[in-house]
Scaffold this active site. Sequence first.
Site, PDB file in Angstrom:
ATOM      1  CB  CYS A   1      -0.832   6.770   1.681  1.00 59.99           C
ATOM      2  SG  CYS A   1      -2.165   5.850   2.482  1.00 59.99           S
TER       3      CYS A   1
ATOM      4  CD  GLU B   1      -1.620   2.299   1.859  1.00 55.75           C
ATOM      5  OE1 GLU B   1      -1.341   3.296   1.133  1.00 55.75           O
ATOM      6  OE2 GLU B   1      -1.560   2.324   3.091  1.00 55.75           O
TER       7      GLU B   1
END
Length: 261
Positions: free
Chosen positions: A65, A31
């Site tokens: 993120c 991720e």
Amino acid sequence: YQRRVHGGSIPTARTILKAAADSNLKKVSLELGGKSPNIIFDDCDLDQAVRWAVPGVFFNAGQVCCAGTRILVQSGIYDKFCEALVAAAQASQLGPQFDPMTTCGPLVDRLQFDRVMGYIAAGRAEGAKVLCGGERFGDKGYYVTPTVLAELKDDMKVVREEIFGPVACVLKFDTEAEAVRRANDTRYGLAAAVFTRDIGRAFRVERQLKAGVVWINEYFGGADGYHLPFGGYKESGVGRESGEWALDTYTQVKGVRVNLA
């Protein structure tokens, strides 16, 4: 180890993938970063769009993120949106991360502070207009005032690269097709959002966005729980967290055949 799960930067992910290939070919789930588009159509609820855009880019000082750092706003409401976003950004309460009154905390260390300030300087050098922020706050800790950049072009460094700081890039678009094309014009594909009162348009745009998660008329949406898969397209990762799809990362499938004759 038979599995490796990593959340972090693309360079680190490349190192992990190479190490996995050179060792026992372990399964890897990644991720990674993003430069997520937040598309604001002119038929949206403007107050709602601003209310969600602010935490979408400034939460945790932008060190998220899936932060919505590329805000694409339709030309009919562009000026009004920028004005409202600047007012909200300037009203942010900077302070210690765990103070309940804080809405924008510090960056993690001096290295990241210098990196973020370097991006802001690069934006100025390329012609970006700083509508607010862009400065250090206080003399203790690594605080950057919530920053809104305008008059941007898609090829600018601040628009192309993940900054990982409290910096919003607000870009103007005219048509739905243009918004989709520009939203997808990135190496990343972690998240995206669409703000519109037209639910048909919302789903039409969502289906075209190359992103692992898409929010409609919200950003982050609070705690999504464990049912919604989360992960990236393109260089934003491999595999999924949460939902039944996350089990694939930790599951080794075995086929068994028994002859009962």
